[in-house]
Design an enzyme around this catalytic site. Structure first.
Site, mmCIF file in Angstrom:
data_model
loop_
_atom_site.group_PDB
_atom_site.id
_atom_site.type_symbol
_atom_site.label_atom_id
_atom_site.label_comp_id
_atom_site.label_asym_id
_atom_site.label_seq_id
_atom_site.Cartn_x
_atom_site.Cartn_y
_atom_site.Cartn_z
ATOM 1 N N GLU B 50 1.406 2.052 -6.697
ATOM 2 C CA GLU B 50 0.648 1.365 -7.754
ATOM 3 C C GLU B 50 0.220 2.304 -8.874
ATOM 4 O O GLU B 50 0.038 1.871 -10.014
ATOM 5 C CB GLU B 50 -0.567 0.646 -7.164
ATOM 6 C CG GLU B 50 -0.228 -0.587 -6.331
ATOM 7 C CD GLU B 50 0.081 -0.261 -4.872
ATOM 8 O OE1 GLU B 50 0.198 0.939 -4.531
ATOM 9 O OE2 GLU B 50 0.205 -1.210 -4.071
ATOM 10 N N PHE B 112 -9.428 -7.909 6.141
ATOM 11 C CA PHE B 112 -8.246 -7.059 6.037
ATOM 12 C C PHE B 112 -7.878 -6.864 4.564
ATOM 13 O O PHE B 112 -7.760 -7.817 3.819
ATOM 14 C CB PHE B 112 -7.070 -7.691 6.792
ATOM 15 C CG PHE B 112 -5.791 -6.911 6.637
ATOM 16 C CD1 PHE B 112 -5.672 -5.626 7.146
ATOM 17 C CD2 PHE B 112 -4.708 -7.460 5.961
ATOM 18 C CE1 PHE B 112 -4.504 -4.899 6.984
ATOM 19 C CE2 PHE B 112 -3.537 -6.741 5.789
ATOM 20 C CZ PHE B 112 -3.431 -5.455 6.309
ATOM 21 N N GLN B 113 -7.685 -5.626 4.171
ATOM 22 C CA GLN B 113 -7.344 -5.245 2.798
ATOM 23 C C GLN B 113 -8.387 -5.738 1.787
ATOM 24 O O GLN B 113 -8.059 -6.061 0.652
ATOM 25 C CB GLN B 113 -5.935 -5.718 2.411
ATOM 26 C CG GLN B 113 -4.855 -4.961 3.189
ATOM 27 C CD GLN B 113 -3.457 -5.087 2.613
ATOM 28 O OE1 GLN B 113 -3.117 -6.105 2.022
ATOM 29 N NE2 GLN B 113 -2.637 -4.061 2.788
ATOM 30 N N LYS B 162 -7.378 -14.894 -3.268
ATOM 31 C CA LYS B 162 -6.096 -15.516 -2.933
ATOM 32 C C LYS B 162 -6.164 -17.043 -2.940
ATOM 33 O O LYS B 162 -5.235 -17.712 -3.403
ATOM 34 C CB LYS B 162 -5.641 -15.022 -1.553
ATOM 35 C CG LYS B 162 -4.270 -15.558 -1.162
ATOM 36 C CD LYS B 162 -3.774 -14.953 0.142
ATOM 37 C CE LYS B 162 -2.354 -15.447 0.429
ATOM 38 N NZ LYS B 162 -1.842 -14.896 1.693
ATOM 39 N N MET B 484 -1.147 26.314 -14.982
ATOM 40 C CA MET B 484 -2.377 26.384 -15.756
ATOM 41 C C MET B 484 -3.523 26.907 -14.896
ATOM 42 O O MET B 484 -4.356 27.693 -15.354
ATOM 43 C CB MET B 484 -2.713 25.006 -16.344
ATOM 44 C CG MET B 484 -3.845 25.009 -17.338
ATOM 45 S SD MET B 484 -3.544 26.102 -18.758
ATOM 46 C CE MET B 484 -2.862 24.955 -19.947
#
Lengths: 109, 578
Positions: B50, B112-113, B162, B484
């Site tokens: 993502e 969940f999630q 959802k 760097m």
């Protein structure tokens, strides 16, 4: 550093208060006290309704009073940061107000 | 028309003119993905992580000026998007991120999630919405795009449970034509009195500098900026975010300023009597110690965001509004008053800047040395890339030394061609953002200049490039270490190289690229550099990954002396400072 008072008029929506409180923490400012109410009497805020060309209904808009102890220069920055929050309709300190994103040189709230 | 929540969301995006959705499906987003399957007006780009989706959408937005759109699922899908959202927020890039959420009745139960996406993203978004009912979806999407693309632009998150995308529940759908958010009113027109004060200040100055940043690009004001300088003819510097907004090959251009800015740009800022800050925000990488910043200069600050003005450096004249509108107003007034301005009064100032440039300016001819007695200089690699792409390419970069070398040695003549994470400094940005640019401009050359550290933070997107046949060119400036960090350790920690090396465990990038179906090229010798880069540019239809082994001990100079330094205090080479 002296204690200062900020007054906000904002949309009464879920999460709106968290944005204000979160901003204080995120930018490193401290809150001394916080008071929030749903506005029932709109007569003192008729000038806002006129400016926005709307009629508020009960429970739609909240008034927040925040006390914070900061330096003068930082106060202006806090006011400007709060003004950027999308749900804030107006915000003022002792001598200035942002209404609809435009700065006025007096405390209108 | 009656639609279910999932179709409403997708139809709203189509109504907004969205071309690409960058995303990754998952449980809470399944209904939405079914709607994506059932339409053909937008293409969904399936990334491999993502973070890649957000950077790809960000690259698309920076290159086109249109908002990037991201779709992720709840929980880890949402949290993986956070780095990319913060990247867009810091650089004021318009983006709309839609995150699935667990069903309404499960919210707050540690389902969940489940994660509080609105809470997690709150400090790094311009605004966010939770969808509370299907019938509000069109209005919320309209408002999200409006907020993301107006005023000071930025990312907006829409979190949607959802059950509100359930295909069985139908509601009336109509996409709003206009949007009016009563509490939101980004400033539009600059004040005429301020415009007059700015013109007076320019006319009264002897040592003016234009310091233009990313806000000038987001406001699409490059043309207006060039027009302004066609009248007043003053030295120009750009921030890292502003490169390209003023043509780098113009003789008034001094190069980038700040931490790794050119000597002449930093000296000009320090000695100026007037600084026109245009869509720039006096970041700490620009000012060095704010109390020592430009001690003699009057500051004029153009910005769309009130809170950016006088935040770090107090402005003497503030002009609020879109930079484009402000510059148009200035140009109009200057044209009327042009006879009052004798630009020969800046001649001494130009001569001084030319002197600084000849004393300690960057050497743009390093690429001419092809002797194998020397290791490949990273600067020379960038110079070859510039030559071969004729300065016309879109260049994305990651973060570190290679980013600074690209900014210093690739001359950008147009805005939106240089695409990098300036504010947040996000390693891993380069490759996925190049994918977004290539999708937007399939016929243009798109280059990613990266390093072996950064590229490995999103290297999984090589697979996405394979799937969608994105023939970008990746130049991996490989110095076998986090360059760097190593430079800072060399300069400030007596060369104690703490946790910056992985030399023995790097992949063979050529073979890695080839395993994804791409072309790999490895360059290790100075004498092969030109030929290898030419070969890369001769390949048009495939992604080419060019792994260039450079001098591992090279540092980026100039470099501001910190802490407590001013803009005139610079390291110019190892052991040598102003």
């Amino acid at each position: 550093m002296i204690e200062r008072q900020l007054t906000l008029i904002m949309e009464n929506k879920p999460g709106a208060l968290a944005r204000v409180v979160g901003l204080f923490h995120q930018r490193g400012y401290n809150i001394d006290s916080l008071h929030v109410d749903s506005i029932e009497d709109f007569i003192p805020y008729k000038f806002i309704e006129d400016e926005l060309d709307v009629k508020f209904s009960k429970g739609e808009v909240s008034r927040l009073v925040i006390k914070t102890t900061v330096a003068d220069t930082l106060m202006r920055q806090i006011l400007r940061q709060i003004n950027k929050l999308i749900e804030v309709i107006a915000v003022s300190d002792e001598d200035s107000t942002y209404l609809k994103g435009i700065l006025r040189d007096e405390n209108l709230l | 028309m009656k639609l279910a929540g999932n179709d409403m969301l997708i139809q709203s995006l189509i109504n907004e003119g969205v071309e690409y959705i960058f995303g990754y499906p998952g449980g809470a987003a399944l209904h939405i993905y079914d709607s994506i399957f059932n339409q053909s007006e937008m293409q969904h780009i399936l990334v491999r992580h993502e973070q890649g989706a957000t950077h790809a959408a960000d690259g698309y937005a920076r290159a086109t000026g249109k908002p990037g759109v991201v779709m992720v699922t709840s929980g880890p899908g949402a949290t993986n998007a956070i780095t990319g959202i913060a990247t867009a927020f810091m650089d004021s890039i318009p983006m709309v991120v839609i995150s699935g959420q667990v069903q309404s009745h499960l919210i707050g139960t540690d389902a969940f999630q489940e994660t509080d996406m609105i809470g997690i993203s709150r400090p790094i978004v311009k605004h966010s919405f939770t969808v509370d009912h299907q019938s509000n979806i069109p209005q919320i999407v309209k408002e999200a795009f409006h907020i993301a693309t107006s005023g000071r632009q930025g990312p907006v998150v829409i979190d949607i449970p959802k059950d509100l995308t359930n295909p069985d529940d139908l509601f009336d759908y109509e996409y709003p034509k206009e949007v009016n958010i009563r509490s939101y009113n980004p400033p539009i027109k600059p004040e005429a009195t301020q415009i007059e004060r700015v013109v007076d200040a320019i006319f009264n100055s002897k040592k003016p500098v234009i310091y233009a940043g990313g806000g000038t690009i987001s406001s699409n004001a490059s043309k207006e900026l060039i027009e302004l300088n066609s009248y007043i003819n003053v030295p120009v510097t750009n921030t890292l975010m502003g490169l390209g907004v003023y043509p780098a090959t113009d003789d008034k251009f001094m190069g980038m300023l700040g931490m790794h800015g050119t000597y002449q740009a930093n000296m000009a800022m320090h000695n100026a009597d007037l600084i026109l800050a245009i869509g720039a925000r006096f970041d700490d990488r620009i000012t060095n110690t704010p109390e020592k910043f430009a001690p003699k200069a009057q500051i004029v600050h153009f910005d769309v965001d009130h809170s950016s003005v006088s935040k770090i450096i107090e402005a003497d004249i503030a002009v609020f509004g879109q930079v484009k509108d402000s510059l148009q107003a200035i140009n109009k007034l200057i044209k009327d008053r042009l006879p009052e301005l004798d630009i020969t009064k800046f001649d001494d100032w130009h001569a001084q800047i030319s002197k600084w440039k000849s004393e300690h300016g960057l050497n743009h001819n390093l690429y001419k040395d092809s002797s194998d007695e020397n290791l490949i200089l990273p600067q020379a690699a960038v110079q070859h890339i510039y030559q071969e792409s004729k300065g016309k390419a879109f260049v994305t970069s990651d973060v570190g030394q290679h980013q600074m070398f690209a900014a210093q040695y690739y001359h950008f003549d147009e805005p939106r061609k240089w695409i990098n994470s300036g504010g947040l400094g996000t390693m891993g940005f380069g490759l996925p953002s190049a994918m977004g640019v290539k999708l937007a401009y399939p016929d243009e050359e798109v280059i990613c200049i990266t390093g072996e550290g950064s590229i490995q933070m999103c290297i999984q997107e090589l697979s996405t490039c394979s799937q969608y046949k994105l023939p970008i060119k990746i130049f991996n400036i490989n110095n076998l270490a986090l360059g760097m960090v190593k430079q800072w350790q060399d300069m400030n920690y007596d060369g104690r190289h703490s946790s910056i090396s992985y030399e023995d465990s790097l992949p063979d990038f050529k073979e890695l690229a080839e395993s994804y179906g791409h072309v790999g090229i490895k360059i290790t010798k100075n004498s092969d550099l030109k030929k290898g880069i030419e070969e890369a540019f001769s390949i048009k239809d495939k992604l080419v990954f060019v792994d260039i082994y450079v001098d591992p001990n090279e540092h980026v100079y100039p470099m501001l002396v910190a802490p407590n330094g001013s803009l005139k205090d610079m390291w110019l080479a190892k052991g040598s400072k102003t």
